[in-house]
Design an enzyme around this catalytic site. Structure first.
Site, PDB file in Angstrom:
ATOM      1  N   CYS A   7      -0.617   3.669 -91.017  1.00  0.00           N
ATOM      2  CA  CYS A   7      -1.355   3.224 -89.818  1.00  0.00           C
ATOM      3  C   CYS A   7      -1.287   4.297 -88.739  1.00  0.00           C
ATOM      4  CB  CYS A   7      -0.789   1.905 -89.287  1.00  0.00           C
ATOM      5  SG  CYS A   7      -1.343   0.443 -90.191  1.00  0.00           S
ATOM      6  N   GLY A  93       6.381   1.243-108.731  1.00  0.00           N
ATOM      7  CA  GLY A  93       6.938   2.314-107.908  1.00  0.00           C
ATOM      8  C   GLY A  93       6.292   2.451-106.541  1.00  0.00           C
ATOM      9  N   HIS A 100      -2.935   2.073-100.879  1.00  0.00           N
ATOM     10  CA  HIS A 100      -3.498   3.421-101.017  1.00  0.00           C
ATOM     11  C   HIS A 100      -3.858   3.701-102.467  1.00  0.00           C
ATOM     12  CE1 HIS A 100       0.917   3.536-101.191  1.00  0.00           C
ATOM     13  NE2 HIS A 100       0.787   4.450-102.130  1.00  0.00           N
TER      14      HIS A 100
HETATM   15  P1  5GP Z   1       3.377   5.124-103.735  1.00  0.00           P
HETATM   16  O1  5GP Z   1       4.669   5.583-104.350  1.00  0.00           O
HETATM   17  O2  5GP Z   1       3.624   4.064-102.677  1.00  0.00           O
HETATM   18  O3  5GP Z   1       2.325   4.724-104.721  1.00  0.00           O
HETATM   19  O4  5GP Z   1       2.777   6.394-103.025  1.00  0.00           O
HETATM   20  C1  5GP Z   1       3.162   6.814-101.749  1.00  0.00           C
HETATM   21  C2  5GP Z   1       2.681   8.232-101.628  1.00  0.00           C
HETATM   22  O5  5GP Z   1       2.736   8.589-100.274  1.00  0.00           O
HETATM   23  C3  5GP Z   1       3.526   9.228-102.404  1.00  0.00           C
HETATM   24  O6  5GP Z   1       2.730   9.945-103.335  1.00  0.00           O
HETATM   25  C4  5GP Z   1       4.091  10.137-101.307  1.00  0.00           C
HETATM   26  O7  5GP Z   1       4.186  11.496-101.699  1.00  0.00           O
HETATM   27  C5  5GP Z   1       3.087   9.921-100.181  1.00  0.00           C
HETATM   28  N1  5GP Z   1       3.676  10.127 -98.874  1.00  0.00           N
HETATM   29  C6  5GP Z   1       4.859   9.611 -98.408  1.00  0.00           C
HETATM   30  N2  5GP Z   1       5.083  10.025 -97.162  1.00  0.00           N
HETATM   31  C7  5GP Z   1       4.039  10.820 -96.822  1.00  0.00           C
HETATM   32  C8  5GP Z   1       3.716  11.558 -95.640  1.00  0.00           C
HETATM   33  O8  5GP Z   1       4.436  11.573 -94.646  1.00  0.00           O
HETATM   34  N3  5GP Z   1       2.542  12.266 -95.656  1.00  0.00           N
HETATM   35  C9  5GP Z   1       1.710  12.280 -96.728  1.00  0.00           C
HETATM   36  N4  5GP Z   1       0.593  13.017 -96.638  1.00  0.00           N
HETATM   37  N5  5GP Z   1       1.981  11.599 -97.859  1.00  0.00           N
HETATM   38  C10 5GP Z   1       3.142  10.884 -97.902  1.00  0.00           C
HETATM   39 ZN    ZN Z   2      -0.361   0.303 -92.278  1.00  0.00          ZN
END
Ligand code: 5GP
Ligand code: ZN
Length: 114
Positions: A7, A93, A100
């Site tokens: 957000c 995970g 997203h």
């Molecule tokens: P999930 O594991 O929830 O499917 O994916 C979260 C994604 O967010 C991960 O691929 C991680 O690298 C990315 N991510 C986490 N923190 C940040 C951040 O501060 N900036 C960006 N650009 N990506 C992030």
């Molecule tokens: Zn949010």
């Protein structure tokens, strides 16, 4: 959501590498890319994950998928191919609880995923 990182990206409170935005969607490069192209496509509104999406948000979910396809075209990975991933809750995970889509491409992706 005051404490949600994604957000804060949408609100431009924290800078990130934005690749696309419109009235409903926002997209930026993943900080820890798992492929040459690794972009996160999110709704501007806070939705925790797919499990929390409402029937009223079904058009929004469809729009986000179209945005993935549009970005893939712009990134030049349309014909080589790409994968769109939506991790939901613990076993998948999910680590950030703002819905997203991961758009991954630019290399051969193995199947099945881990
Ligand atoms: P999930 O594991 O929830 O499917 O994916 C979260 C994604 O967010 C991960 O691929 C991680 O690298 C990315 N991510 C986490 N923190 C940040 C951040 O501060 N900036 C960006 N650009 N990506 C992030
Ligand atoms: Zn949010």
């Amino acid at each position: 959501m005051a404490e949600c990182l994604f957000c804060k990206f949408v609100q431009r409170e924290i800078p990130t590498q934005v690749v696309y935005e419109d009235e409903h969607a926002f997209a930026f490069r993943d900080i820890n890319p798992q492929a040459p192209v690794h972009i996160l496509v999110i709704p501007r509104v806070h939705v925790a994950n797919l499990a929390e999406a409402t029937p009223e948000q079904s058009a929004l979910l469809g729009h986000l998928l179209w945005v993935c396809a549009e970005i893939a075209r712009k990134e030049g990975i349309e014909s080589s191919g790409y994968r769109v991933v939506l991790n939901t809750n613990r076993d998948a995970g999910q680590s950030v609880y703002h819905l997203h889509f991961h758009l991954l491409g630019g290399r051969h992706l193995t199947w099945p995923p881990g």
